[in-house]
Design a protein around this motif. Sequence first.
Motif, mmCIF file in Angstrom:
data_model
loop_
_atom_site.group_PDB
_atom_site.id
_atom_site.type_symbol
_atom_site.label_atom_id
_atom_site.label_comp_id
_atom_site.label_asym_id
_atom_site.label_seq_id
_atom_site.Cartn_x
_atom_site.Cartn_y
_atom_site.Cartn_z
ATOM 1 N N VAL A 8 16.409 -37.800 33.079
ATOM 2 C CA VAL A 8 15.262 -36.893 33.195
ATOM 3 C C VAL A 8 14.431 -36.924 31.915
ATOM 4 C CG1 VAL A 8 14.575 -34.482 33.434
ATOM 5 C CG2 VAL A 8 16.421 -35.392 34.845
ATOM 6 N N PHE A 9 15.127 -36.921 30.761
ATOM 7 C CA PHE A 9 14.453 -36.946 29.461
ATOM 8 C C PHE A 9 13.618 -38.210 29.298
ATOM 9 C CE2 PHE A 9 14.413 -37.993 24.913
ATOM 10 C CZ PHE A 9 13.843 -36.833 24.416
ATOM 11 N N LEU A 10 14.218 -39.360 29.658
ATOM 12 C CA LEU A 10 13.491 -40.629 29.541
ATOM 13 C C LEU A 10 12.298 -40.656 30.489
ATOM 14 C CD1 LEU A 10 16.457 -43.144 29.273
ATOM 15 C CD2 LEU A 10 14.895 -42.478 27.462
ATOM 16 N N THR A 11 12.462 -40.074 31.678
ATOM 17 C CA THR A 11 11.367 -40.051 32.649
ATOM 18 C C THR A 11 10.184 -39.252 32.113
ATOM 19 O OG1 THR A 11 12.969 -40.191 34.432
ATOM 20 C CG2 THR A 11 10.768 -39.495 35.029
ATOM 21 N N ASN A 223 20.531 -48.651 27.278
ATOM 22 C CA ASN A 223 19.783 -47.433 26.931
ATOM 23 C C ASN A 223 18.937 -47.626 25.674
ATOM 24 O OD1 ASN A 223 20.197 -45.437 28.929
ATOM 25 N ND2 ASN A 223 22.280 -45.108 28.218
ATOM 26 N N ASP A 224 19.480 -48.365 24.676
ATOM 27 C CA ASP A 224 18.699 -48.661 23.470
ATOM 28 C C ASP A 224 17.431 -49.432 23.837
ATOM 29 O OD1 ASP A 224 20.530 -47.405 21.898
ATOM 30 O OD2 ASP A 224 21.479 -49.225 21.136
ATOM 31 N N ALA A 225 17.600 -50.417 24.736
ATOM 32 C CA ALA A 225 16.451 -51.226 25.163
ATOM 33 C C ALA A 225 15.467 -50.376 25.970
ATOM 34 C CB ALA A 225 16.923 -52.415 25.986
ATOM 35 N N LEU A 226 15.997 -49.554 26.882
ATOM 36 C CA LEU A 226 15.142 -48.741 27.751
ATOM 37 C C LEU A 226 14.275 -47.792 26.936
ATOM 38 C CD1 LEU A 226 14.307 -47.907 30.595
ATOM 39 C CD2 LEU A 226 16.236 -46.310 30.630
ATOM 40 N N THR A 227 14.845 -47.196 25.884
ATOM 41 C CA THR A 227 14.073 -46.291 25.030
ATOM 42 C C THR A 227 12.857 -47.005 24.437
ATOM 43 O OG1 THR A 227 16.074 -45.052 24.460
ATOM 44 C CG2 THR A 227 14.185 -44.799 22.992
ATOM 45 N N ILE A 228 13.068 -48.235 23.989
ATOM 46 C CA ILE A 228 11.959 -49.006 23.399
ATOM 47 C C ILE A 228 10.930 -49.369 24.468
ATOM 48 C CG2 ILE A 228 11.351 -51.201 22.290
ATOM 49 C CD1 ILE A 228 14.066 -51.033 20.850
ATOM 50 N N PHE A 229 11.390 -49.769 25.662
ATOM 51 C CA PHE A 229 10.463 -50.139 26.728
ATOM 52 C C PHE A 229 9.598 -48.942 27.144
ATOM 53 C CE2 PHE A 229 13.770 -53.482 28.027
ATOM 54 C CZ PHE A 229 13.169 -54.433 27.221
ATOM 55 N N ILE A 230 10.183 -47.756 27.126
ATOM 56 C CA ILE A 230 9.416 -46.549 27.450
ATOM 57 C C ILE A 230 8.392 -46.270 26.350
ATOM 58 C CG2 ILE A 230 9.583 -44.039 27.687
ATOM 59 C CD1 ILE A 230 12.228 -44.486 29.181
ATOM 60 N N GLU A 231 8.835 -46.401 25.088
ATOM 61 C CA GLU A 231 7.922 -46.145 23.966
ATOM 62 C C GLU A 231 6.748 -47.113 23.964
ATOM 63 O OE1 GLU A 231 10.378 -46.398 20.541
ATOM 64 O OE2 GLU A 231 11.215 -44.389 20.777
ATOM 65 N N THR A 232 6.967 -48.349 24.427
ATOM 66 C CA THR A 232 5.910 -49.366 24.399
ATOM 67 C C THR A 232 5.186 -49.493 25.737
ATOM 68 O OG1 THR A 232 7.580 -51.066 24.875
ATOM 69 C CG2 THR A 232 6.990 -50.721 22.575
ATOM 70 N N ASP A 233 5.471 -48.559 26.661
ATOM 71 C CA ASP A 233 4.772 -48.567 27.955
ATOM 72 C C ASP A 233 5.024 -49.846 28.752
ATOM 73 O OD1 ASP A 233 3.570 -46.427 29.064
ATOM 74 O OD2 ASP A 233 1.547 -46.900 28.436
ATOM 75 N N ASP A 234 6.208 -50.414 28.604
ATOM 76 C CA ASP A 234 6.548 -51.680 29.255
ATOM 77 C C ASP A 234 7.247 -51.380 30.583
ATOM 78 O OD1 ASP A 234 7.603 -54.080 30.084
ATOM 79 O OD2 ASP A 234 8.073 -54.775 28.078
ATOM 80 N N PHE A 235 6.446 -51.228 31.667
ATOM 81 C CA PHE A 235 7.009 -50.852 32.963
ATOM 82 C C PHE A 235 7.780 -51.997 33.610
ATOM 83 C CE2 PHE A 235 3.145 -48.060 32.697
ATOM 84 C CZ PHE A 235 3.854 -46.907 32.424
ATOM 85 N N VAL A 236 7.406 -53.232 33.290
ATOM 86 C CA VAL A 236 8.109 -54.382 33.861
ATOM 87 C C VAL A 236 9.567 -54.371 33.426
ATOM 88 C CG1 VAL A 236 8.268 -56.896 33.874
ATOM 89 C CG2 VAL A 236 6.029 -55.788 34.025
ATOM 90 N N TYR A 237 9.787 -54.272 32.120
ATOM 91 C CA TYR A 237 11.162 -54.327 31.629
ATOM 92 C C TYR A 237 11.868 -52.974 31.726
ATOM 93 C CZ TYR A 237 10.660 -59.163 30.490
ATOM 94 O OH TYR A 237 10.496 -60.515 30.598
ATOM 95 N N GLN A 238 11.108 -51.893 31.891
ATOM 96 C CA GLN A 238 11.766 -50.637 32.263
ATOM 97 C C GLN A 238 12.473 -50.818 33.599
ATOM 98 O OE1 GLN A 238 9.436 -46.955 32.217
ATOM 99 N NE2 GLN A 238 8.171 -47.816 30.581
#
Length: 622
Positions: A8-11, A223-238
Motif C-alpha cells: 500500500v505504501f509503495l502504491t 523490493n530494493d529495485a521496486l523502490t527505485i523504479f517507483i522513485e524514477t517513474d519506471d512503470f515498465v520495470y515496476q
Amino acid sequence: MKNLFSIVFLTLFISVFSQDNKRLVDSLNIELNSANHDSIRLKLYEKLYSAELYSNPQKAKEHVTNAMNISKKIGEKLSHNRALYGLGAYYYITRELDSSDYYYAKSLEYAKKHDFKEMVAKTMSSQALTEKDLDKAIKMRDTANSILLELKSYLNYAVGVGQRAALINAKGNHTKAYEESYKALRILDTIKAEPYRKADINIQLGEIEEKRGNREEAIRFYNDALTIFIETDDFVYQSNAYIDLGFTYFNLKDYDNALINLEKGVELAEKYRLKGNYSRGLGHLGIINLHKENFPKARDYLEKGIAFDKRFKQFGPSGFKLLHLGRVEIAEGNYSKAFDNLEEALKLSKEDKNKIGERDVYRTYIELYEKTKKYKLANDYTKMYVKLKDSLQRAFNNKEIENLKISYETEKKEAEIAIQNEEIKTLNAQAKNDRLTKTLYGIGMFSFLVIAGLIYFGFKQRIKKNKIEREKQEEIYKQEIAFKKKELASQTLHLVQKNTFIQELKENLEKIKKSPELFKVEFRRLVMLLKKESAEDKDWEVFKSYFSEVHNNFDQKIKSIAQDISEKEIRLASFLRMNLTTKEIASMLNVLPDSVLKSKYRLKKKLGLAKEQDLNEYLNTL
C-alpha cells in the motif's frame, strides 16, 4: 500484515512520483509548442522520449519517430542513429522482438557507416538481448564492452557487464552470473550512475536467489529495485518487479501477497502494452489458483495466457503454462488432455533449452503415470527427473556464491576508504598496536589477519578504481590535505569496523564464560572494558576533527544554514558527505536502515531543500 502495508505504501508513492514526471513532461511539451527551430525541437523530442519510455511507451514511440524525421531532414546523423536505436529499445520493452531486431540492425549499420563507436557498442549490447544463441550473444556483449571500455564510457560498460551476467545466468552458470553481477555493481559504486542501473542488477540477483531457494533474500533484492523504479517513474520495470515479487511470495505459500503483487504487475503490463509481463502474469495467476484448488479460474488464466502467446508468437512462455494446464487436467481426472499438454510443454522446453521447465515436466509425468497406474513409466521418468535435478543443483554453488556476496560487501566498504601503499603500512601499524589486540592476544591476532586480508583486497580494488577515476580528479590536493585524508580514512575504517568487532568479541566472551573458573575474573573485566569502549564518543570527536579539516569546516557551514541542527544530524550529514551507504551508516549509528532513511528526510527538511533536490549532491557542494 507488514508486507500488505508495504505494498500500500509503495502504491501511494507511485502517484507522488508520477506527478513529478508529469510536471517534467508537461514542461517539455510547453517548450516544444513554442520552439521555432528544428534543432531545438529535435532535442526536446529526445528528452521526451527518455522521460516517457518506461512510463508511457506508446507516447515515447511518437517522440522518437518525430526525432527520426527531424534528424533526417536537417542532417543530424548522430541524432538519427539514436532515433533508430530508440525504436529498437521501444519494440524490445514491448516484446515485439522482430521489429526490435530490425531497428537494432539498422542502428548498427548506420553507426558503423558513420564511425559512431559508442552507438556501435550500445547497439551490439542490445542486439545480444534478442540473440537466441547464448554463446553468440555473450561474444557480442564482450565486443561491445571492449569498445565501451576503450571509450571510457564507464556507465555503459557497467550496464554491459550486468547484461552479460544475465546471459551467463540464462546459460545456467549461476555462480559466474553472480560474480559478473557484483563486478557490475563494483563499477557502478565508483561513478554517479542513474539509480535504476543498480536496480536492474538487484532484479537479476533476486532471480538467482529465487532459483537458489533463498526467497526472503530474493524479496529483499526485488523490493530494493521496486523502490527505485517507483522513485524514477519506471512503470515498465515496476511491472517486472511486481510479477517477480508475486511469484516469490507464491513459492513462500503467501498467496495473499502473491495475488496483490501479480495483479498490480498485470495491471501495469496491460496498461502499457507490455506483452512479456502480461503473459508471465497470467501464467502465475493461473498457478496460484491451481494451488488454491480453484481449477476453473486456473484453467481460464492459463488458457488465456496460451492464446495470448500464440497470437504474438511467444512459444517459450506457453511451455510453462501448458505444464500447469496439464496439472489442472490431472487434478480434474482428464488424463488424456493432461498427457497432450505435457507432451507439448516438454517439446517447447527442449526447443527453448529450458532445463528447469524440462525438469518440472518430468516431475509432472511421474504424477500422471502414478495416477494411471503405469508404474514402469513413472519409474523411468523418476530417474530422468532425479538426474536433471541433480545437474541443476550443481549449477548453484551455494558456498561459492555466499563467498562472492561476502567479498563484494567487504570490498565495497574497503573501496570507499582504501588508499595508497604507504597508508596500508600505517593501518597495519595501528592494527598491531591496537589496545584490544594487546589485551586479547589470541583474538587480536585473528582480527589482525582478517583486517590485513581486507586491506589487501581493498587495495587491489582501489588500484582498479584509481585507473577509472584518475583522469577525472583535479590537481588541487596539497600535501597537508592528503595527510588529513589519510587520517580521516583511517578513522572512518575504525568507526565502520568498531561495532562489528566488539559484537564478535562479546559473542566469544560468552563462550569463554562457560570455560573453567580460571577465566571468570578476566571475563568480567573484559566485558566492562568493551561496554565502556562501545559507549564512548571519542572516536566520533577524532573523526569530526579530521573531517572538518579535510572538508573546510563542514560542521560550521551546515550550522550556519540550520542553526537548530543537532549533533546527531551533523554526524549523519558528515557520513553522507563521505558517500557512505545507508547500510554502512546504520551500522555505525547502531540503528536500522529505515531509521537512517527517516533521519535523511528530516535533515533534508531542516536544510530547507525542495522535494526534487538530491540531499547527497547538496552536501557535496558545502
